[in-house]
Design an enzyme around this catalytic site. Structure first.
Site, mmCIF file in Angstrom:
data_model
loop_
_atom_site.group_PDB
_atom_site.id
_atom_site.type_symbol
_atom_site.label_atom_id
_atom_site.label_comp_id
_atom_site.label_asym_id
_atom_site.label_seq_id
_atom_site.Cartn_x
_atom_site.Cartn_y
_atom_site.Cartn_z
ATOM 1 N N HIS A 50 -36.098 -10.935 -16.409
ATOM 2 C CA HIS A 50 -37.360 -11.017 -17.135
ATOM 3 C C HIS A 50 -37.060 -11.233 -18.623
ATOM 4 C CE1 HIS A 50 -36.550 -6.543 -17.463
ATOM 5 N NE2 HIS A 50 -36.825 -6.827 -18.720
HETATM 6 P P1 TYD Z 1 -37.707 -3.113 -14.947
HETATM 7 O O1 TYD Z 1 -37.788 -3.182 -16.427
HETATM 8 O O2 TYD Z 1 -38.358 -4.215 -14.167
HETATM 9 O O3 TYD Z 1 -36.200 -2.981 -14.490
HETATM 10 P P2 TYD Z 1 -35.050 -4.058 -14.394
HETATM 11 O O4 TYD Z 1 -35.379 -5.179 -15.296
HETATM 12 O O5 TYD Z 1 -33.841 -3.331 -14.818
HETATM 13 O O6 TYD Z 1 -34.950 -4.505 -12.990
HETATM 14 O O7 TYD Z 1 -38.254 -1.718 -14.474
HETATM 15 C C1 TYD Z 1 -38.183 -1.286 -13.120
HETATM 16 C C2 TYD Z 1 -39.428 -0.482 -12.824
HETATM 17 O O8 TYD Z 1 -39.496 0.655 -13.678
HETATM 18 C C3 TYD Z 1 -40.713 -1.265 -13.037
HETATM 19 O O9 TYD Z 1 -41.604 -0.932 -11.979
HETATM 20 C C4 TYD Z 1 -41.278 -0.738 -14.330
HETATM 21 C C5 TYD Z 1 -40.703 0.664 -14.424
HETATM 22 N N1 TYD Z 1 -40.413 1.066 -15.820
HETATM 23 C C6 TYD Z 1 -41.218 2.008 -16.438
HETATM 24 O O10 TYD Z 1 -42.165 2.546 -15.851
HETATM 25 N N2 TYD Z 1 -40.934 2.356 -17.719
HETATM 26 C C7 TYD Z 1 -39.906 1.804 -18.416
HETATM 27 O O11 TYD Z 1 -39.683 2.136 -19.612
HETATM 28 C C8 TYD Z 1 -39.091 0.816 -17.758
HETATM 29 C C9 TYD Z 1 -37.946 0.163 -18.472
HETATM 30 C C10 TYD Z 1 -39.389 0.483 -16.457
#
Ligand code: TYD
Length: 135
Positions: A50
């Site tokens: 992302h």
């Molecule tokens: P995400 O940022 O998509 O993780 P990655 O890019 O490492 O795969 O986050 C994973 C999940 O966690 C997503 O459902 C959103 C949640 N999340 C939060 O609730 N708060 C946060 O600060 C972060 C970073 C993620």
């Protein structure tokens, strides 16, 4: 523009070990509104995939190693993170992927804003479109 912006942190090293201190608007070039960390990553998984519309982040590998891929829509660059004295600054509108987590990898992420799902761009085609609109 450099895609890979490495911030080298000073550490206090003595016979007891090392200590790194990070302050907002000092070592970290923004106001820190959120901290999260990633650990216990399962073998073979990758994360990220992302970009953020506005949020900036500094990613620090506290333990172990992983590979970070950054993409500004025109170029992609990769860097191995394996040193708690270095941070990678990820500006807004940079696509990031994190690969090759070692089993002991702990990633600390400092972010310039609270969690906002609407700040995420999770679709690569949409990312390319937005980047081109912002040239
Ligand atoms: P995400 O940022 O998509 O993780 P990655 O890019 O490492 O795969 O986050 C994973 C999940 O966690 C997503 O459902 C959103 C949640 N999340 C939060 O609730 N708060 C946060 O600060 C972060 C970073 C993620």
């Amino acid at each position: 523009m450099n895609l890979i912006n490495i911030i080298n942190f000073s550490s206090l090293d003595d016979q007891r070990g090392s200590l790194v201190a990070l302050e907002e608007n000092q070592e970290i070039p923004f106001k820190i509104k959120r901290i999260y960390y990633i650990f216990d990553s399962q073998k073979g998984i990758s994360r990220g995939f992302h970009a953020h519309r506005d949020i900036k982040q500094v990613i620090i590998c506290l333990s172990g190693s992983c590979n970070i891929l950054l993409d500004n829509g025109f170029r992609r660059e990769r860097v191995q993170l394996d040193n708690p004295k270095k941070g990678i600054l990820v500006e807004k509108l940079i696509w990031r992927e994190i690969h090759d987590f070692s089993s002991n990898c702990i990633l600390l992420v400092l972010a310039s804003d609270f969690f906002k799902e609407d700040d995420y761009i999770r679709d690569y085609t949409e990312f390319i479109k937005i980047v081109n609109e912002n040239v």
